[in-house]
Design a protein around this motif. Structure first.
Motif, PDB file in Angstrom:
ATOM      1  N   HIS A  64       9.753  -4.713 -13.972  1.00 46.73           N
ATOM      2  CA  HIS A  64       8.471  -5.347 -13.694  1.00 46.73           C
ATOM      3  C   HIS A  64       8.010  -6.164 -14.913  1.00 46.73           C
ATOM      4  O   HIS A  64       8.174  -5.719 -16.053  1.00 46.73           O
ATOM      5  N   LEU A  68       2.395  -2.509 -13.235  1.00 45.04           N
ATOM      6  CA  LEU A  68       1.789  -2.767 -11.930  1.00 45.04           C
ATOM      7  C   LEU A  68       1.393  -1.489 -11.197  1.00 45.04           C
ATOM      8  O   LEU A  68       0.848  -1.552 -10.100  1.00 45.04           O
ATOM      9  N   ALA A  72       3.390   0.074  -6.791  1.00 47.57           N
ATOM     10  CA  ALA A  72       4.094  -1.205  -6.830  1.00 47.57           C
ATOM     11  C   ALA A  72       5.576  -0.995  -7.131  1.00 47.57           C
ATOM     12  O   ALA A  72       6.439  -1.711  -6.599  1.00 47.57           O
ATOM     13  N   SER A  76       8.597  -2.138  -4.733  1.00 45.49           N
ATOM     14  CA  SER A  76       9.706  -2.974  -5.205  1.00 45.49           C
ATOM     15  C   SER A  76      11.041  -2.357  -4.812  1.00 45.49           C
ATOM     16  O   SER A  76      11.975  -3.054  -4.408  1.00 45.49           O
ATOM     17  N   ALA A 173      -0.184  -1.435  -3.006  1.00 46.28           N
ATOM     18  CA  ALA A 173       0.524  -1.454  -4.287  1.00 46.28           C
ATOM     19  C   ALA A 173      -0.360  -0.962  -5.419  1.00 46.28           C
ATOM     20  O   ALA A 173       0.004  -1.052  -6.585  1.00 46.28           O
TER      21      ALA A 173
END
Length: 239
Positions: A64, A68, A72, A76, A173
């Motif tokens: 990342h 995040l 999140a 992902s 998220a």
């Protein structure tokens, strides 16, 4: 079938390589293929550098660009997953990969959507802190009441879910919301969540356990807001 093992990491330099090794080494049996997807949430302790130096084509690494939040990271991993199911496997080794085959054994092809590992199934109490145990107990029972479930451990880390279903749920998220939003939305849509008893090796605050003390109570209130938000979303039935 194929399983995507998603390992989310943030500042887990001490255990990340061991977690990956466990995930790679676990024998899923002849019916299952697997892949390992590691998502680093902008670690600053050297975890990121260890992953960047990892030279293993069997491990997919996602980095990342900034922190995040855990949700999140999971999203992902789900987006990158090529498996029929994904399983969330924490990098801190509070759980063990040896339990994954037993979770997979509960999958009935074409029927099962979700299998969660439960730390408390059968009345076990393996927590380091009483507020964590009773907090999870209360939040689990509230979720069961609101969404018609029969769970014993809604806050568990190992969650095995069909990829296509998870992608249809419009998951948040934000921070750790997905941990609780995922089971609530599954139940809201009428999906059964099976549970399998798993081993749990809880860390202390000194070992890096983050949600303890006053933070545990604040987390509980946040989870209640997540429940309310899911109720208000009024998602439709099964797809």
């Amino acid at each position: 079938m194929k399983l995507s093992i998603i390992i989310c990491a943030y500042n887990e330099r001490r255990t990340i390589l061991q977690a990956i090794e466990q995930a790679q080494a676990v024998d899923l049996g002849p019916e299952w293929e697997k892949e390992v997807v590691v998502v680093d949430n902008f670690s600053t302790d050297g975890t990121r550098e260890l992953l960047q130096a990892l030279d293993d084509p069997a491990v997919r690494v996602i980095l990342h660009p900034r922190n995040l939040g855990k949700s999140a990271s999971v999203l992902s991993g789900i987006a990158a997953a090529s498996g029929d199911y994904f399983l969330i496997f924490d990098a801190d080794l509070e759980y063990q990969a040896a339990d994954i085959p037993r979770m997979l054994a509960a999958v009935v092809p074409g029927e099962t959507v979700a299998v969660f590992g439960s730390r408390t199934l059968g009345g076990r109490r393996v927590y380091q802190y009483a507020e964590n145990y009773w907090g999870v107990w209360l939040l689990t029972h509230i979720a069961n009441l609101l969404f018609g479930g029969h769970l014993t451990d809604i806050a568990t880390g190992p969650k095995l879910v069909r990829v296509d279903v998870a992608r249809s749920l419009d998951l948040s998220a934000h921070d750790f919301d997905l941990d609780f939003e995922l089971p609530c939305k599954l139940l809201q849509r009428g999906y059964e969540i099976k549970e399998v008893a798993i081993a749990y090796h809880p860390r202390t605050a000194a070992q890096g356990k983050g949600i303890v003390g006053a933070r545990a109570f604040r987390t509980g209130f946040r989870v209640l807001w997540i429940y309310l938000r899911v109720l208000l979303s009024r998602q439709g039935g099964k797809r």
